[in-house]
Every structure is written in C-alpha cells, then in structure tokens.
Design a protein around this motif. Structure first.
Motif, short mmCIF file in Angstrom:
data_model
loop_
_atom_site.label_atom_id
_atom_site.label_comp_id
_atom_site.label_asym_id
_atom_site.label_seq_id
_atom_site.Cartn_x
_atom_site.Cartn_y
_atom_site.Cartn_z
N VAL A 284 0.29 -0.90 -0.63
CA VAL A 284 0.28 0.01 0.10
C VAL A 284 0.79 1.40 0.07
CG1 VAL A 284 -1.54 1.46 1.71
CG2 VAL A 284 -1.99 -1.19 1.31
N ALA A 285 1.76 1.71 0.85
CA ALA A 285 2.36 2.33 0.95
C ALA A 285 3.25 2.82 -0.69
CB ALA A 285 3.95 1.93 1.91
N SER A 286 3.42 1.57 -1.06
CA SER A 286 4.60 1.64 -2.58
C SER A 286 3.82 2.04 -3.40
CB SER A 286 5.03 0.20 -3.21
OG SER A 286 3.36 -0.34 -3.64
N LEU A 287 1.79 2.03 -2.92
CA LEU A 287 1.81 2.96 -4.25
C LEU A 287 1.80 4.55 -4.68
CD1 LEU A 287 -2.02 1.00 -3.98
CD2 LEU A 287 -0.35 0.63 -5.45
N THR B 241 15.23 1.85 -2.62
CA THR B 241 13.93 2.62 -1.55
C THR B 241 14.10 1.55 -0.78
OG1 THR B 241 11.99 2.86 -2.41
CG2 THR B 241 13.86 3.94 -2.73
N PRO B 242 13.54 1.58 1.05
CA PRO B 242 13.43 0.57 1.66
C PRO B 242 12.16 0.15 1.29
CG PRO B 242 13.85 2.37 2.83
CD PRO B 242 14.14 2.51 1.53
N VAL B 243 11.17 0.80 1.36
CA VAL B 243 9.27 0.60 0.60
C VAL B 243 9.87 -0.35 -0.63
CG1 VAL B 243 7.01 0.79 -0.32
CG2 VAL B 243 8.27 2.39 1.46
N THR B 244 10.69 -0.08 -1.23
CA THR B 244 10.58 -1.52 -2.53
C THR B 244 11.43 -2.75 -2.07
OG1 THR B 244 11.02 0.88 -4.65
CG2 THR B 244 12.08 -1.71 -4.78
N LEU B 245 12.36 -2.69 -1.20
CA LEU B 245 13.14 -3.93 -0.27
C LEU B 245 11.84 -3.89 0.39
CD1 LEU B 245 16.01 -1.65 0.38
CD2 LEU B 245 16.96 -3.91 -1.14
N LEU C 156 13.15 0.54 8.92
CA LEU C 156 14.34 1.57 9.21
C LEU C 156 14.98 0.82 9.67
CD1 LEU C 156 12.08 2.91 12.25
CD2 LEU C 156 13.02 4.59 11.31
N VAL C 157 15.66 -0.75 10.14
CA VAL C 157 16.90 -1.97 9.90
C VAL C 157 17.68 -1.01 7.70
CG1 VAL C 157 17.40 -4.11 9.09
CG2 VAL C 157 15.50 -3.21 11.42
N SER C 158 16.29 -1.06 7.66
CA SER C 158 17.08 -0.90 5.80
C SER C 158 17.45 0.67 5.49
CB SER C 158 15.62 -1.59 4.73
OG SER C 158 14.76 -0.39 4.68
N VAL C 159 17.12 0.99 6.27
CA VAL C 159 18.22 2.55 6.15
C VAL C 159 19.04 2.67 7.06
CG1 VAL C 159 17.66 5.12 7.01
CG2 VAL C 159 15.29 3.81 6.41
#
Length: 334
Positions: free
Chosen positions: A53-56, A184-188, A238-241
C-alpha cells in the motif's frame, strides 16, 4: 556524518520497537488462541500489505530479475528463516535461553563481515562487541532462578533453532548490503515480505483463519496493531535505512538495545526495580556500541595505508634526489 546519524537513529528506533514488542507479544499469547507461529504469519502478511500500500504513494522502482532472486534469498535469511526458527526455538527452550542466544548476533555478524566483506576484526571492535555482550547478558540473566533445571534434549534443540535464526539474520546483515543500497526501503521490503508470506502462509494460514477474532478485546487488537505495524512494518523499514549507512557489525550492535528496553518497561510497570547493577549493564551496552561505532572500517584502514605508502614514496624520492645532488661534481654546483 549526517547520513550516519540517520543510520544510528534508524537502528536505535527499530530495536526499541522490537524491545517493546516482546512483552506485548506475551500478552497476545496469554489469550490462548493466538500462537507464536500464527502471530509470525500475521506479521509477515500484515507487513506485506502495509508495504505494498505504501508503494502506491511512492515513485515506482524497476527491480531487475536478478535482484528479485536476490530479494527472495534476502527474505529467506532476513525474515522467513529468522522468524520461523526463532519461533520454533521458543516453543522448545526458555525465553532466557533465547535472549542469551540472540545476544550472540553481533559476534556472529563481526565474524561473517570479516570473511565475506573483508572488514577488519580490529581489537577495538572486538572489545566493543564483548562490552555490549557483557552488559546484555547482565540484564538478561538478572534474577534468573537457578532452580529452573538443567538442559533437556528439547531445550538444547530449542537453543539450536534460536542460534540458526540468529545466524540467518547475521547473514542478511552482511551478505545483502550491496542489494539494500540499490533500492528504497519500501521497494525492498514489499518484495521481501511478499516472498516470506508466500513461503509461510500456506503452512500457517489455516491456523490463522481459525482464530476467533470476534471474541478478542480491544487491548489485544491494539497489541496486534503495534506488533504488525510498529514492530514489523516500521522496524524493518528502519533496518534497511540503517543497513545503507552503517557497517554490518555496527548495525547488529543495536540488538543489545532490546533487553534494555524490556528491562526499563518492567521497571516502569512495577514488576522490576532499578539498581546499580542494571545501570552498569546499560552503560556497558552503550559504551560497547560507541566503541564499535568509532572503530576503523576497511575503507578507513585502506585509506590510511594508501596515505602511508604515498608518504613513503615521497620520502624515498626526496632521499634519492638528495643523493643524486650529493654525487654531482663540485664544479657543477654553484
């Protein structure tokens, strides 16, 4: 420097959320209708929904087929194997044993980073890791009842499962840093949690669907929301950041924040008390994180070696020039 501060803030926040998750998860299990495996499946599926949903609402990123395969492998080590084996381990061993095994993650990460990324295992880094380990163990083992019994076969197997979980997460920290830096974190996370859901939901989906959600009270729904949204969706993002901006050993050192948070919550709720031993343990953890953070990376050591080599070359050239001048005939020197 600003980017590193973002990384430190992200890792602290993620592990703070995981520290809060521990007591809230216990209250969920006390309902008697939601098992650890069911909660794990809900975390994976729920986080996958939140990330997609966030990726949209974000710019679309194209992920190559090769990187999709790498993301599948990353999801296996970072989510599926880590959470699956840890939950199985908890079903056989004690929470104390599981916490002690989890505290080994920075040591495992440091060793893997030395072999895989050729990160130097400096004396300063080793000291920092063991300082943090000592502080975490002091908190974890504080007040343990020595009459809890020796190691049974099931308990040993549970400890082994927990160790596999921590090794898999350490591999995720070290082996996929290059992949993490490309997206980006969301894509990952939308791909990683989708893959982990596809792997686990067919096994645990029936158990989740049998939960009598209508009979649960509001407090349990709040706990579920925090565990799925806060301690899974937000924390993994946050971990991916943090992974993008910090070295693997530094990232893993923040694992020691979790027992601190759990101890402080127990004190706040009145089920434990603060004493000098706890204060010293917390200080050790933060000092350990600081020492590892200030230890030299591979890039810094290589830069120092290159600088020393360049300085040695200049000194050698200057010495050869002086020697050549000294060997010239005196009548040519004016």
């Amino acid at each position: 420097m600003k980017e590193k501060l973002k990384g430190h803030a992200a890792m602290f926040s993620a592990n703070f959320l995981w520290g809060v998750m521990s007591p809230l998860s216990k209250s969920i299990f006390f309902t008697g209708v939601i098992s650890a495996f069911s909660l794990t499946n809900m975390r994976m599926a729920g986080a996958a929904v939140f990330f997609w949903v966030a990726s949209l609402f974000m710019p679309r990123e194209r992920v190559t087929r090769r990187d999709l395969l790498l993301l599948f492998a990353a999801s296996l080590f970072g989510i599926t194997l880590n959470q699956g084996f840890f939950v199985m381990g908890l079903s056989y061993t004690t929470p104390i044993d599981a916490s002690v095994v989890a505290s080994l993650t920075p040591i495992i990460t440091m060793i893997l980073a030395a072999f895989i990324q050729k990160e130097p295992m400096t004396g300063k880094k080793v000291i920092g890791v063991f300082m943090g380990l000592s502080g975490a163990l002091m908190l974890i083992l504080n007040g343990v009842d020595s009459s809890s019994g020796g190691l049974s076969g099931d308990r040993v197997m549970g400890d082994l499962f927990c160790l596999i979980a921590e090794v898999s997460f350490a591999i995720y920290y070290v082996a996929f840093k290059g992949l993490i830096s490309r997206y980006t974190p969301v894509t990952l996370m939308k791909w990683m949690f989708l893959f982990s859901t596809v792997c686990c939901l067919p096994i645990g989906g029936a158990e989740v669907s049998s939960i009598p959600f209508a009979s649960l009270d509001g407090a349990i729904y709040f706990d579920l929301f925090f565990v799925i949204f806060g301690a899974t969706f937000l924390s993994y993002m946050l971990v991916s950041v943090g992974q993008k901006r910090l070295r693997p050993t530094v990232v893993s050192m923040y694992n020691y924040i979790q027992p601190i948070v759990a101890s402080l919550l127990a004190i706040w709720w009145g089920i434990d008390s603060f004493d000098l031993k706890k204060g010293f343990a917390i200080l050790l953890v933060f000092l350990g994180v600081y020492v590892v953070t200030t230890s030299k990376s591979r890039a810094q050591l290589e830069a120092e070696m290159a600088l020393k080599a360049a300085r040695a070359d200049r000194e050698r050239e200057a010495s050869e020039g002086d020697k050549a001048t000294g060997d010239m005939p005196q009548d040519r020197i004016h």
